[in-house]
Design an enzyme around this catalytic site. Sequence first.
Site, PDB file in Angstrom:
ATOM      1  N   GLY A 111      63.042  33.685  49.062  1.00 17.20           N
ATOM      2  CA  GLY A 111      62.961  33.002  50.352  1.00 17.20           C
ATOM      3  C   GLY A 111      64.323  32.791  50.983  1.00 17.20           C
ATOM      4  N   GLY A 120      67.132  31.117  51.451  1.00 22.81           N
ATOM      5  CA  GLY A 120      67.889  30.033  50.835  1.00 22.81           C
ATOM      6  C   GLY A 120      69.168  29.725  51.583  1.00 22.81           C
ATOM      7  N   ASP A 160      74.460  27.092  47.683  1.00 20.07           N
ATOM      8  CA  ASP A 160      74.982  26.128  48.658  1.00 20.07           C
ATOM      9  C   ASP A 160      74.489  26.393  50.074  1.00 20.07           C
ATOM     10  OD1 ASP A 160      76.337  28.422  49.324  1.00 20.07           O
ATOM     11  OD2 ASP A 160      78.342  27.627  48.945  1.00 20.07           O
ATOM     12  N   GLY A 161      73.744  27.489  50.251  1.00 21.68           N
ATOM     13  CA  GLY A 161      73.205  27.801  51.580  1.00 21.68           C
ATOM     14  C   GLY A 161      74.244  28.329  52.558  1.00 21.68           C
ATOM     15  N   ASP A 198      63.246  42.646  48.279  1.00 21.57           N
ATOM     16  CA  ASP A 198      63.443  41.668  49.361  1.00 21.57           C
ATOM     17  C   ASP A 198      64.450  42.168  50.386  1.00 21.57           C
ATOM     18  OD1 ASP A 198      65.086  41.186  46.939  1.00 21.57           O
ATOM     19  OD2 ASP A 198      66.123  39.741  48.208  1.00 21.57           O
ATOM     20  N   ASN A 199      65.138  43.257  50.068  1.00 22.13           N
ATOM     21  CA  ASN A 199      66.051  43.862  51.033  1.00 22.13           C
ATOM     22  C   ASN A 199      65.473  45.166  51.587  1.00 22.13           C
ATOM     23  OD1 ASN A 199      67.916  41.811  50.729  1.00 22.13           O
ATOM     24  ND2 ASN A 199      69.051  42.868  49.108  1.00 22.13           N
ATOM     25  N   ASP A 204      70.864  43.657  55.120  1.00 23.56           N
ATOM     26  CA  ASP A 204      71.676  43.053  54.063  1.00 23.56           C
ATOM     27  C   ASP A 204      72.825  43.945  53.602  1.00 23.56           C
ATOM     28  OD1 ASP A 204      70.552  40.614  54.017  1.00 23.56           O
ATOM     29  OD2 ASP A 204      70.242  40.574  51.864  1.00 23.56           O
TER      30      ASP A 204
HETATM   31  P1  AMP Z   1      70.740  37.918  49.610  1.00 27.91           P
HETATM   32  O1  AMP Z   1      71.784  38.282  48.613  1.00 27.91           O
HETATM   33  O2  AMP Z   1      71.312  37.291  50.856  1.00 27.91           O
HETATM   34  O3  AMP Z   1      69.750  38.998  49.880  1.00 27.91           O
HETATM   35  O4  AMP Z   1      69.934  36.728  48.916  1.00 27.91           O
HETATM   36  C1  AMP Z   1      69.050  36.889  47.832  1.00 27.91           C
HETATM   37  C2  AMP Z   1      68.389  35.551  47.576  1.00 27.91           C
HETATM   38  O5  AMP Z   1      69.350  34.588  47.141  1.00 27.91           O
HETATM   39  C3  AMP Z   1      67.722  34.933  48.794  1.00 27.91           C
HETATM   40  O6  AMP Z   1      66.624  34.184  48.374  1.00 27.91           O
HETATM   41  C4  AMP Z   1      68.804  34.054  49.339  1.00 27.91           C
HETATM   42  O7  AMP Z   1      68.310  33.034  50.159  1.00 27.91           O
HETATM   43  C5  AMP Z   1      69.425  33.513  48.063  1.00 27.91           C
HETATM   44  N1  AMP Z   1      70.820  33.168  48.258  1.00 27.91           N
HETATM   45  C6  AMP Z   1      71.877  34.004  48.305  1.00 27.91           C
HETATM   46  N2  AMP Z   1      73.019  33.319  48.501  1.00 27.91           N
HETATM   47  C7  AMP Z   1      72.695  32.016  48.582  1.00 27.91           C
HETATM   48  C8  AMP Z   1      73.430  30.815  48.787  1.00 27.91           C
HETATM   49  N3  AMP Z   1      74.750  30.815  48.939  1.00 27.91           N
HETATM   50  N4  AMP Z   1      72.740  29.655  48.810  1.00 27.91           N
HETATM   51  C9  AMP Z   1      71.409  29.627  48.654  1.00 27.91           C
HETATM   52  N5  AMP Z   1      70.647  30.724  48.465  1.00 27.91           N
HETATM   53  C10 AMP Z   1      71.281  31.909  48.430  1.00 27.91           C
HETATM   54 MG    MG Z   2      68.586  39.803  51.047  1.00 24.13          MG
END
Ligand code: AMP
Ligand code: MG
Length: 504
Positions: A98, A100, A133-134, A260-261, A270
């Site tokens: 989800g 995040g 940390d979002g 998810d990507n 991404d």
């Molecule tokens: P991503 O690498 O952006 O495709 O993220 C993969 C998953 O990890 C997704 O569910 C993101 O929301 C979560 N995620 C990645 N980085 C963070 C972060 N810094 N804080 C919270 N969730 C993260």
């Molecule tokens: Mg992603």
Amino acid sequence: METDIDTATLTTPRVAFDNSYARDLEGTYVRWQPAGSKSARLVWLNRDLAAELGLDADEWASPAGLAVLGGNVVPASAQPIAQAYAGHQFGGFSPQLGDGRALLLGELIDRHGRRRDIAFKGSGRTPFSRGGDGKAALGPVLREVIVGEAMAALGIPTTRALAAVATGEPVFRDRPLPGAILTRVAASHLRVGTFQFFAARGDQARLKQLADYAITRHDPQLVDAPDRYLRFVESVIERQAALVARWMGVGFIHGVMNTDNTTISGETIDYGPCAFIEAYDPATVFSSIDTQGRYAYGNQPGIMQWNLARFAETLLPLIDDDPQHALARATDAINGFAPRYDTHWRSLLRAKLGLDDGGDATGDLKLAEDFLALLQQHRVDFTLGFRRLAEAADGHDAPLETLFGEGVGALRSWLGDCRVRWQLSPTAAPERAAAMRRVNPIYIARNHRVEAALAAATDSDDLEPMHRLLAVLAHPFDEQPGDADYTQPAPPEQTACYQTFCGT
Ligand code: AMP
Ligand code: MG
């Protein structure tokens, strides 16, 4: 530009979001608000894309626009949501990922009547954040800007950055880094993982709702079709087969092809540990976390087929009431990926070699494969190898020969065969060369150039290298004498130890 001013006094830019996802898919997301920035500073605004979206770029570059792009003000028509999704990451299933650190602000209908998502990345924690940390760091946000723009200019379907804003707050990784928020534009953020989230929970009703929504949005011609769910799967397969062929054609390695990507729209999404190959080798991997080489350049078509099999599985109950029939039909569809991919890849290869008029497909494929084998054997830069072949088509062999070093004899022999083939067609040499230049870029987002631009922005607050790089990448097929440096690969020793990291 920096704002510490009272956002309450600003007039929010005019923008009319229309939020079909929030409206139609209740229960697949959480309503949420961005965390906001301490002192938002506009690092980059995509003026062309703003115009395409019907937005007034000056207004969005103003303090009032910045208040929105920094997450401090949410326009009245927006309905920010964090979307639920799951996903296979490096082959292992996570039932809950989800948004995040992302939020969908809403959707805009662009100048061409297309519905586009406007979303934040790095806008703060959400209920999906788990330990994270979002936040996002400036470097990875600017990588999304640069590589997304490069892909768009190459004509490859992609999400794009509308803006990058520095938040004025540090984010803590292996060291403190400047924080940033990316505003990303996408045909939608529906992913294979979105379907997996509900399939994993056995929620048939939501799956059907999602599929109907996705069909309306991405395959409206199928809305009333009998067999629409199977045909929807086929349509996603076709888009992704075409997309991966385009990646392969420019030497792009996505680096983290988790489900998810993988989009339903067929856009690249991404730009984390992505990179471009230099010396041609299908086994090339740059990502530090891809220790098994799962997402190596040459594995990408096979991985995409695997991801799409995971997608088809989620829709089995909608494809046919009889589970055996559903499985058989979905399997047939998935088996269709390889021939679809081959069709796209072969036709792209023919165009890259200047062979797309006349000739026979089998002979052309052999010629193309022999050229790729030569590039690999003599460690020739993939991009320059094809580009300089266009010069050879015009009678100038020297630039190509220089790339081959001791392999020049083998090259000359192959070029002899290629010339025989070129002569089979009525196209004159200059036209053939021009057509080849239109499919073989001279400028790609070379890894060392991207790194240098990100380092200057992150370490010295210097945006000049990024602006310069973006200007070059905006005309990838059009060689300019002043930009000669940007055609060159990194020194081989630098590429040999080049590693990319996930954009967290
Ligand atoms: P991503 O690498 O952006 O495709 O993220 C993969 C998953 O990890 C997704 O569910 C993101 O929301 C979560 N995620 C990645 N980085 C963070 C972060 N810094 N804080 C919270 N969730 C993260
Ligand atoms: Mg992603």
